[in-house]
Design a protein around this motif. Structure first.
Motif, PDB file in Angstrom:
ATOM      1  N   MET A  27       0.837  -1.190   0.000  1.00  0.00           N
ATOM      2  CA  MET A  27       0.000   0.000   0.000  1.00  0.00           C
ATOM      3  C   MET A  27       0.870   1.237   0.000  1.00  0.00           C
ATOM      4  O   MET A  27       1.991   1.216   0.495  1.00  0.00           O
ATOM      5  CB  MET A  27      -0.897   0.008   1.232  1.00  0.00           C
ATOM      6  N   ALA A  87      -2.048   7.729  -1.243  1.00  0.00           N
ATOM      7  CA  ALA A  87      -2.634   8.099  -2.531  1.00  0.00           C
ATOM      8  C   ALA A  87      -2.088   9.448  -2.972  1.00  0.00           C
ATOM      9  O   ALA A  87      -2.040  10.394  -2.189  1.00  0.00           O
ATOM     10  CB  ALA A  87      -4.156   8.155  -2.413  1.00  0.00           C
ATOM     11  N   GLU A 140      -3.759   3.472  -0.566  1.00  0.00           N
ATOM     12  CA  GLU A 140      -4.362   2.671  -1.623  1.00  0.00           C
ATOM     13  C   GLU A 140      -3.533   1.422  -1.859  1.00  0.00           C
ATOM     14  O   GLU A 140      -2.309   1.443  -1.702  1.00  0.00           O
ATOM     15  CB  GLU A 140      -4.521   3.465  -2.908  1.00  0.00           C
ATOM     16  N   TRP A 197     -11.300  -2.115   0.566  1.00  0.00           N
ATOM     17  CA  TRP A 197     -10.039  -1.603   1.110  1.00  0.00           C
ATOM     18  C   TRP A 197      -9.100  -1.119   0.005  1.00  0.00           C
ATOM     19  O   TRP A 197      -7.930  -0.863   0.264  1.00  0.00           O
ATOM     20  CB  TRP A 197      -9.365  -2.677   1.955  1.00  0.00           C
ATOM     21  N   ALA A 198      -9.586  -0.974  -1.216  1.00  0.00           N
ATOM     22  CA  ALA A 198      -8.732  -0.498  -2.310  1.00  0.00           C
ATOM     23  C   ALA A 198      -8.150   0.865  -1.976  1.00  0.00           C
ATOM     24  O   ALA A 198      -7.021   1.183  -2.328  1.00  0.00           O
ATOM     25  CB  ALA A 198      -9.523  -0.435  -3.611  1.00  0.00           C
ATOM     26  N   ARG A 199      -8.922   1.672  -1.246  1.00  0.00           N
ATOM     27  CA  ARG A 199      -8.465   2.973  -0.747  1.00  0.00           C
ATOM     28  C   ARG A 199      -9.148   3.193   0.597  1.00  0.00           C
ATOM     29  O   ARG A 199     -10.340   2.992   0.712  1.00  0.00           O
ATOM     30  CB  ARG A 199      -8.825   4.080  -1.715  1.00  0.00           C
ATOM     31  N   SER A 203      -5.043   9.307   2.537  1.00  0.00           N
ATOM     32  CA  SER A 203      -5.566   7.974   2.245  1.00  0.00           C
ATOM     33  C   SER A 203      -4.452   7.040   1.800  1.00  0.00           C
ATOM     34  O   SER A 203      -3.446   7.468   1.253  1.00  0.00           O
ATOM     35  CB  SER A 203      -6.611   8.044   1.128  1.00  0.00           C
TER      36      SER A 203
END
Length: 131
Positions: free
Chosen positions: A22, A25, A33, A48-50, A31
């Motif tokens: 991760m 972002a 991602e 949970w992608a972001r 955040s």
């Protein structure tokens, strides 16, 4: 390529059932991602992608959010501990059946701020005490 290799080699070295790389972002520094993940063969991972990093005074949504906020590894030894400390993760925990987690902020820093900008999260099939 870095994310893929970090996940594959970290997962193999730790004997983990799954792993995810991760990073913060680019368009939303508050955040995280997922850049690459292996072993999470469930649709619940899409939630949970972001996800948000935790501010210093608020509870973290996940072990990785806490690790990135504090700049220190976070170990969760069982599903019961995960549910108690990070209730938002419950759907993913139920779907995967994983029982141990480790979140490692990687020594990649954001300029002078010194905050990690990437991390490796790994999951174990069975409850896993940190020795």
């Amino acid at each position: 390529e870095v994310a893929r290799r970090t996940v594959a080699e970290g997962r193999a070295a730790l004997g983990a059932a799954a792993a995810a790389f991760m990073q913060r972002a680019d368009d939303a520094p508050g955040s995280l991602e997922i850049v690459h993940a292996e072993g999470y063969d469930v649709p619940e991972l899409a939630a949970w992608a972001r996800f948000p990093c935790a501010a210093p005074a608020e509870p973290a949504a996940s072990p990785m959010a806490a690790a990135m906020r504090d700049g220190a590894p976070v170990w969760v030894a069982s599903g019961a501990e995960m549910a108690a400390r990070y209730p938002r993760t419950a759907p993913l925990v139920r779907a995967t059946g994983f029982e141990g987690w480790l979140a490692l902020p990687l020594p990649l820093r954001d300029g002078d701020a010194g905050a990690p900008i990437a991390g490796l999260g790994v999951a174990f099939a069975a409850a896993h005490a940190l020795d």
